[in-house]
Motif scaffolding. Structure first.
Motif, short mmCIF file in Angstrom:
data_model
loop_
_atom_site.label_atom_id
_atom_site.label_comp_id
_atom_site.label_asym_id
_atom_site.label_seq_id
_atom_site.Cartn_x
_atom_site.Cartn_y
_atom_site.Cartn_z
N PRO A 74 12.29 -51.83 43.31
CA PRO A 74 12.28 -50.96 44.49
C PRO A 74 13.55 -50.08 44.52
N SER A 75 13.57 -49.12 45.38
CA SER A 75 14.72 -48.22 45.46
C SER A 75 15.92 -48.91 46.11
N ASN A 76 17.04 -48.94 45.41
CA ASN A 76 18.26 -49.51 45.99
C ASN A 76 18.74 -48.70 47.20
N HIS A 77 18.68 -47.39 47.08
CA HIS A 77 19.13 -46.55 48.19
C HIS A 77 18.32 -46.84 49.46
N ALA A 78 17.01 -46.95 49.31
CA ALA A 78 16.17 -47.22 50.47
C ALA A 78 16.44 -48.62 51.03
N ALA A 79 16.62 -49.59 50.14
CA ALA A 79 16.89 -50.96 50.59
C ALA A 79 18.18 -51.03 51.40
N VAL A 80 19.23 -50.41 50.89
CA VAL A 80 20.52 -50.43 51.59
C VAL A 80 20.42 -49.68 52.92
N ALA A 81 19.83 -48.49 52.90
CA ALA A 81 19.74 -47.68 54.11
C ALA A 81 18.94 -48.39 55.20
N ALA B 79 18.01 -43.36 57.62
CA ALA B 79 17.39 -44.17 56.58
C ALA B 79 16.09 -43.53 56.09
N VAL B 80 15.32 -43.01 57.02
CA VAL B 80 14.08 -42.32 56.63
C VAL B 80 14.40 -41.12 55.74
N MET B 81 15.42 -40.36 56.12
CA MET B 81 15.81 -39.20 55.31
C MET B 81 16.33 -39.63 53.94
N MET B 82 17.02 -40.75 53.88
CA MET B 82 17.49 -41.23 52.58
C MET B 82 16.31 -41.57 51.68
N ALA B 83 15.34 -42.29 52.21
CA ALA B 83 14.16 -42.65 51.41
C ALA B 83 13.42 -41.40 50.96
N ALA B 84 13.24 -40.45 51.87
CA ALA B 84 12.52 -39.22 51.52
C ALA B 84 13.28 -38.42 50.46
N SER B 85 14.60 -38.40 50.58
CA SER B 85 15.39 -37.61 49.64
C SER B 85 15.31 -38.17 48.23
N ARG B 86 15.14 -39.48 48.10
CA ARG B 86 15.08 -40.08 46.77
C ARG B 86 13.79 -39.67 46.03
N VAL B 87 12.73 -39.44 46.78
CA VAL B 87 11.50 -38.92 46.17
C VAL B 87 11.66 -37.42 45.92
N VAL C 166 14.26 -35.62 45.24
CA VAL C 166 15.09 -35.26 44.08
C VAL C 166 14.48 -35.75 42.78
N GLY C 167 13.38 -36.51 42.86
CA GLY C 167 12.68 -36.95 41.66
C GLY C 167 13.13 -38.27 41.10
N ALA C 168 13.93 -39.03 41.86
CA ALA C 168 14.46 -40.29 41.34
C ALA C 168 13.48 -41.45 41.48
N HIS C 169 12.55 -41.36 42.46
CA HIS C 169 11.67 -42.49 42.76
C HIS C 169 10.27 -42.03 43.13
N TYR C 170 9.31 -42.92 42.89
CA TYR C 170 7.97 -42.76 43.45
C TYR C 170 8.02 -43.10 44.95
N PRO C 171 7.05 -42.63 45.72
CA PRO C 171 6.99 -43.04 47.13
C PRO C 171 6.90 -44.56 47.31
N HIS C 172 6.17 -45.25 46.42
CA HIS C 172 6.05 -46.70 46.61
C HIS C 172 7.37 -47.42 46.34
N VAL D 103 10.40 -46.32 47.31
CA VAL D 103 11.21 -46.26 48.52
C VAL D 103 10.58 -47.07 49.64
N ALA D 104 9.24 -47.11 49.68
CA ALA D 104 8.57 -47.92 50.70
C ALA D 104 8.90 -49.40 50.49
N ALA D 105 8.87 -49.84 49.24
CA ALA D 105 9.18 -51.24 48.96
C ALA D 105 10.65 -51.54 49.25
#
Length: 205
Positions: A117-124, A146-154, A156-162, A164-166
């Motif tokens: 899962p996305s580390n950035h989303a988990a921390v945020a 936190a929502v903006m952090m998760a959205a930004s990771r998708v 910028v192309g670093a993560h799939y939506p799933h 950041v959701a996870a």
């Protein structure tokens, strides 16, 4: 001879949505993309500032609130550690490797830097959930951040939506109950407020 570890290809889950988002990023104004990239890279520092503010504000609150405020950084660190362990367990390739040729604002990480899962989303989201328990005023800013952090990771192309959701689920599922249970440290806070740590744990005004 170097052996490349087998990796999971997550593109079949929501690769189409990921492609649509990164295509939108490709066509977006430069100011939006620069802002999203900066937030994606540096935004976690805002959560550190919010955690510091939670401690400062808890100096005027009762011992259980201070105990929870002091636990927030530890809870977030634990959520991060669990998330890293899940990354090593799942070993999902970054979308920039499974879907080569897609536009990304962020350079493709090195092989072995797993996506799920996305580390950035988990921390945020861990920080936002913990702050929700401690201080709703600060949480009012932490949750949309936190929502903006998760959205930004998708974006910028670093993560799939799933991814950041996870990551968000990991953060909330761990941080919320652990922060609530941290109130058990209230007796220690009450004692410490009478000792040398008084200035750090109790406001004089």
């Amino acid at each position: 001879m170097t052996v490349t570890p087998l990796a999971f290809d997550g593109s079949g889950l929501d690769g189409g949505l990921y492609t649509a988002v990164t295509r939108a990023a490709r066509d977006a104004p430069w100011l939006l993309n620069d802002t999203a990239s900066a937030w994606s890279t540096l935004g976690l520092t805002a959560f550190a500032a919010l955690m510091l503010a939670a401690w400062w504000r808890a100096r005027r609150a009762d011992a259980p609130v201070m105990a929870r405020a002091l636990a927030v950084p530890l809870v977030v660190a634990l959520a991060y550690g669990v998330n890293v362990a899940l990354k090593e367990l799942v070993r999902e390739d970054r979308p920039c490797r499974s879907l080569p040729g897609r536009f990304t604002l962020e350079a493709c990480p090195a092989p072995g830097d797993w996506s799920f899962p996305s580390n950035h989303a988990a921390v945020a989201f861990a920080a936002a959930a913990a702050l929700w328990v401690v201080d709703r005023v600060l949480a009012a800013g932490a949750v949309p951040a936190a929502v903006m952090m998760a959205a930004s990771r998708v974006w910028v192309g670093a993560h799939y939506p799933h991814d950041v959701a996870a990551g968000a689920l990991v953060g909330v599922a761990l941080a919320a109950p652990l922060t609530v249970s941290a109130a058990r440290g209230a007796p220690w806070v009450a004692r410490a407020r009478k000792g040398p740590l008084r200035a750090l744990l109790l406001s004089s005004v």
